[in-house]
Scaffold this motif. Sequence first.
Motif, PDB file in Angstrom:
ATOM      1  N   PRO A 105      34.425  53.026  45.804  1.00 41.81           N
ATOM      2  CA  PRO A 105      34.449  54.430  46.333  1.00 41.81           C
ATOM      3  C   PRO A 105      34.001  54.469  47.739  1.00 41.81           C
ATOM      4  O   PRO A 105      34.541  55.186  48.372  1.00 41.81           O
ATOM      5  CB  PRO A 105      33.593  55.431  45.246  1.00 41.81           C
ATOM      6  N   ARG A 106      32.750  53.816  47.901  1.00 35.75           N
ATOM      7  CA  ARG A 106      32.476  54.020  49.100  1.00 35.75           C
ATOM      8  C   ARG A 106      33.195  53.323  50.382  1.00 35.75           C
ATOM      9  O   ARG A 106      33.274  53.446  51.511  1.00 35.75           O
ATOM     10  CB  ARG A 106      30.868  53.354  49.279  1.00 35.75           C
ATOM     11  N   VAL A 107      33.660  51.967  49.920  1.00 39.83           N
ATOM     12  CA  VAL A 107      34.430  51.315  50.808  1.00 39.83           C
ATOM     13  C   VAL A 107      35.783  52.064  51.115  1.00 39.83           C
ATOM     14  O   VAL A 107      36.434  52.284  52.050  1.00 39.83           O
ATOM     15  CB  VAL A 107      34.958  49.922  50.050  1.00 39.83           C
ATOM     16  N   THR A 108      36.289  52.728  49.882  1.00 38.49           N
ATOM     17  CA  THR A 108      37.483  53.495  49.966  1.00 38.49           C
ATOM     18  C   THR A 108      37.159  54.673  51.077  1.00 38.49           C
ATOM     19  O   THR A 108      38.224  55.088  52.002  1.00 38.49           O
ATOM     20  CB  THR A 108      37.894  53.944  48.805  1.00 38.49           C
ATOM     21  N   ALA A 109      36.077  55.428  51.039  1.00 43.99           N
ATOM     22  CA  ALA A 109      35.720  56.272  51.876  1.00 43.99           C
ATOM     23  C   ALA A 109      35.842  55.921  53.501  1.00 43.99           C
ATOM     24  O   ALA A 109      36.181  56.736  54.425  1.00 43.99           O
ATOM     25  CB  ALA A 109      34.508  56.922  51.350  1.00 43.99           C
ATOM     26  N   GLU A 110      35.138  54.793  53.553  1.00 43.82           N
ATOM     27  CA  GLU A 110      35.048  54.110  55.012  1.00 43.82           C
ATOM     28  C   GLU A 110      36.158  53.831  55.415  1.00 43.82           C
ATOM     29  O   GLU A 110      36.520  54.036  56.730  1.00 43.82           O
ATOM     30  CB  GLU A 110      34.109  52.830  54.750  1.00 43.82           C
ATOM     31  N   LEU A 111      37.216  53.344  54.843  1.00 38.50           N
ATOM     32  CA  LEU A 111      38.507  52.969  55.148  1.00 38.50           C
ATOM     33  C   LEU A 111      39.356  54.360  55.540  1.00 38.50           C
ATOM     34  O   LEU A 111      40.011  54.233  56.631  1.00 38.50           O
ATOM     35  CB  LEU A 111      39.225  52.126  54.167  1.00 38.50           C
ATOM     36  N   ARG A 112      39.050  55.173  54.819  1.00 38.31           N
ATOM     37  CA  ARG A 112      39.926  56.728  54.773  1.00 38.31           C
ATOM     38  C   ARG A 112      39.202  57.118  56.343  1.00 38.31           C
ATOM     39  O   ARG A 112      39.867  57.679  57.056  1.00 38.31           O
ATOM     40  CB  ARG A 112      39.565  57.315  53.720  1.00 38.31           C
ATOM     41  N   GLY A 113      37.908  56.937  56.108  1.00 37.04           N
ATOM     42  CA  GLY A 113      37.209  57.654  57.612  1.00 37.04           C
ATOM     43  C   GLY A 113      37.661  57.068  58.879  1.00 37.04           C
ATOM     44  O   GLY A 113      37.627  57.482  59.923  1.00 37.04           O
ATOM     45  N   LYS A 114      37.933  55.552  58.864  1.00 40.75           N
ATOM     46  CA  LYS A 114      38.572  54.778  59.805  1.00 40.75           C
ATOM     47  C   LYS A 114      40.303  55.200  60.135  1.00 40.75           C
ATOM     48  O   LYS A 114      40.798  54.634  60.990  1.00 40.75           O
ATOM     49  CB  LYS A 114      38.603  53.389  59.789  1.00 40.75           C
ATOM     50  N   GLY A 115      40.887  56.167  59.297  1.00 39.10           N
ATOM     51  CA  GLY A 115      42.139  56.365  59.380  1.00 39.10           C
ATOM     52  C   GLY A 115      43.104  55.616  58.557  1.00 39.10           C
ATOM     53  O   GLY A 115      44.234  55.875  58.872  1.00 39.10           O
ATOM     54  N   ARG A 116      42.690  54.873  57.906  1.00 38.24           N
ATOM     55  CA  ARG A 116      43.602  53.888  57.012  1.00 38.24           C
ATOM     56  C   ARG A 116      43.886  54.650  55.624  1.00 38.24           C
ATOM     57  O   ARG A 116      43.045  55.409  54.942  1.00 38.24           O
ATOM     58  CB  ARG A 116      42.910  52.613  56.431  1.00 38.24           C
ATOM     59  N   ARG A 117      45.304  55.132  55.162  1.00 37.00           N
ATOM     60  CA  ARG A 117      45.501  55.506  54.137  1.00 37.00           C
ATOM     61  C   ARG A 117      45.313  54.419  53.063  1.00 37.00           C
ATOM     62  O   ARG A 117      46.307  53.603  53.097  1.00 37.00           O
ATOM     63  CB  ARG A 117      46.932  56.421  54.247  1.00 37.00           C
ATOM     64  N   VAL A 118      44.594  54.686  51.864  1.00 34.46           N
ATOM     65  CA  VAL A 118      44.605  53.635  51.081  1.00 34.46           C
ATOM     66  C   VAL A 118      44.192  54.447  49.683  1.00 34.46           C
ATOM     67  O   VAL A 118      43.573  55.345  49.730  1.00 34.46           O
ATOM     68  CB  VAL A 118      43.462  52.597  51.511  1.00 34.46           C
ATOM     69  N   ASN A 119      44.519  53.868  48.584  1.00 32.04           N
ATOM     70  CA  ASN A 119      44.265  54.300  47.132  1.00 32.04           C
ATOM     71  C   ASN A 119      42.880  53.643  46.708  1.00 32.04           C
ATOM     72  O   ASN A 119      42.707  52.545  46.852  1.00 32.04           O
ATOM     73  CB  ASN A 119      45.453  54.102  46.280  1.00 32.04           C
TER      74      ASN A 119
END
Length: 72
Positions: free
Chosen positions: A50-64
């Motif tokens: 969950p934290r990695v997903t949030a970090e990636l989304r914070g960097k603008g990456r659309r990811v599930n």
Amino acid sequence: MKRLCRVLEVNQSSYCKWLAGAEARAARQRQDLILAEEIREVYGGACGSPRVTAELRGKGRRVNGKRVARIM
């Protein structure tokens, strides 16, 4: 091909559909490798998906989140 499908007890139309999807599977695998590299950059060894997903989304990456968890 007919004989091969009969010997392997596989439906011929299913085999043809599977064969046609080879390109899409290869593209998805390449995308997974790219995402795995991004996860390695973010993942510090102490956080979960969950934290990695949030970090990636914070960097603008659309990811599930489920995909991130699977790749981790």
